[in-house]
Design an enzyme around this catalytic site. Sequence first.
Site, short mmCIF file in Angstrom:
data_model
loop_
_atom_site.label_atom_id
_atom_site.label_comp_id
_atom_site.label_asym_id
_atom_site.label_seq_id
_atom_site.Cartn_x
_atom_site.Cartn_y
_atom_site.Cartn_z
CB SER A 328 -17.08 -0.44 -52.99
OG SER A 328 -18.03 -0.72 -51.52
CG ASP A 352 -16.94 -12.14 -46.07
OD1 ASP A 352 -17.83 -11.66 -45.13
OD2 ASP A 352 -18.03 -11.70 -46.65
CG ASP A 365 -19.88 -8.62 -47.07
OD1 ASP A 365 -18.53 -7.82 -47.49
OD2 ASP A 365 -20.52 -8.35 -47.89
CG HIS A 371 -18.82 -11.85 -50.46
ND1 HIS A 371 -19.16 -10.75 -49.50
CD2 HIS A 371 -19.31 -11.14 -51.88
CE1 HIS A 371 -19.20 -9.56 -50.46
NE2 HIS A 371 -19.98 -10.38 -51.21
CB CYS A 384 -15.58 -9.27 -50.30
SG CYS A 384 -15.78 -10.17 -48.71
#
Length: 662
Positions: A328, A352, A365, A371, A384
């Site tokens: 990430s 999401d 996810d 989220h 996310c």
Amino acid sequence: MTEFKNTERELHYFRMRLSVAGLFVLVFFGLLAARFVWLQAYQHDHYAAQAEDNRISIVPVVPNRGLIVDRNGVVLARNFAAYTLEITPSKIRGDLDEVIDALAGIVEIQTKDRRRFRRQLEESKNFESLPIRTRLTDDEVAKFTAQRYRFPGVDIQARLFRQYPLGSVASHVIGYIGRISQREAAKIEDTDDAANYNGTSYIGKEGVEKSYEAQLHGQTGYEEVEVSAGGRAVRTLSRKPATPGANLILSLDIELQKVVEQAFGNRRGALIAIEPATGDVLAYVSMPTFDPNLFVEGIDQQSWDELNTSPDKPLVNRPLSGSYPPGSTYKPFMALAALELGRRTPASAISDPGYFNFGNHRFRDDKEGGHGTVDMYRSIVQSCDTYYYHLANDLGVDAMHDFMKPFGFGQITGIDLEHEKRGILPSTTWKRTSYRRPEQQKWYAGETISLGIGQGYNSFTPLQLAHATAILANNGVVMKPHLVKFMEDGGTRARTATVPKESYRIALKQQNIDVIKNAMVGVMREGTAAKVFANAGYVSGGKTGTAQVIAIKKNEKYNASKIDERHRDHSLFTAFAPADKPRIAIAIIVENGGFGATAAAPIVREALDFYLLGKRANPNRQDDVPTEKIDISDTRPLAEIRADETSDGGPRAGAETQGNRD
């Protein structure tokens, strides 16, 4: 009957014999005279030169190797003089082993000394002088000198030795020197600098000792020495002094380096800290480390086996040649690409649900249930994955490649160390040229999705990730990362900067950079790293990252306790501080460390606390090795100053994608 001799005839014969004898004598003396004239008149210069060569020996004067110090003058590599007991095999009378046994009766010669000598003997020329014992004491020198007459071909030599006073600290940066091998000697002979290595026995093998070998070595001098018939030096006739090698002033802050290495403990990984405005590498950590002093005189077999067979691979230079998925930590760059290419605005949001479906594959996810509504700020702060699955699909692999390339992803940064690995920044062209079978060369749309969260084919070195973070912190101005800040003439102390100016600039809109930086500050204040950086005393920006090492089977959740330790996720973190005017940018990976905020971020917190505030996590800890420091602001030659002071990649498309766990 009495016989009377013919006196006249006898006298005639006698005179003839005398004349012949005289003629022979005259001829031979004439030949001798002619030979004498030939030697004295016509061959005088030739034999005079030979006689002079027997009387005068040209002895190379090996220059002092340059020192290596950190940015504050702390000595990292130095020289010291010591006596060695050396054998010239071609001059040994009798069995070599018997000579060594006899020597062992005078000075201590251990089994490891014999093994090292034998190894050097195999790699060297027979007429070279090779050490059987190094660093003799004064008593040992006196004992051997008293009995030297027994050992033709054995002698005591005063040599300069290389020492790394801080041991394993920053060993992958400094590297080490070692004896010149046959392969290296042959390579030197093919260069224009061959004469400069006459008398030199050691050469840089790794680190800056190797990459700056030509500068550190200096220029060899020579002495004309009158010698006796036995080859002993009688007096020096003339001398051309050697020019000492250049001193290297590194960009490293060795105290910061120590803080980080101590914070890693026994864990494996790498950390790079860069000053964004200059490209100075402030810390260069590869864990575990090794002691470079082991290699100078030839490492013993036991130590070599321990280093070479260790599953932790201490000899691997992880920042330079380790290649990992960025996880990430890639998301801020993806978001910046979206802004610059007009594919998103800061307010653009998605809903999401906790996954992204593409074809018959579900990309999950990390947060079950998702989220909710996520804009760009929240996509970075909360990390996310679904947001970036969508974004990667919209951008496409080639657009991502073209945007990321100027940031140094998948590119050689040009740092001043050898063997830098390129990594992989995927594109359709890359895949066509990397695989042989046509079905492998085709880029499939599903392979693009996981690239958005720093997985898939993405594979970069920690150095590249730190370099990209420094560029972002420096608003798109690219400074070449470097470890040597200045090269300093060993005599005059005149300095030359290694990277005097910027490399280039990436055309970025400042408002877009500010959006990304603001979100990275949010990570530290309210996001995935908020707990670690609570009450920091400075404002910083950062991004956590967690990169998969192995793919997770379909419908299976990640559980670290059920996975072999070396198959667990890597822990990553990037940061810069202070946020308004960054003085330091960092990238770190803790191999198999798990969540980015759990293993990597606390180490970065310790590094930033020390560099910005001077705070240590363990202020009472005493260093095992005291540091020697030189005043690098002094303009005198360093020799004078010292005299005064001492009177593998992520999962591929087709398997269930777990998503990054930040």
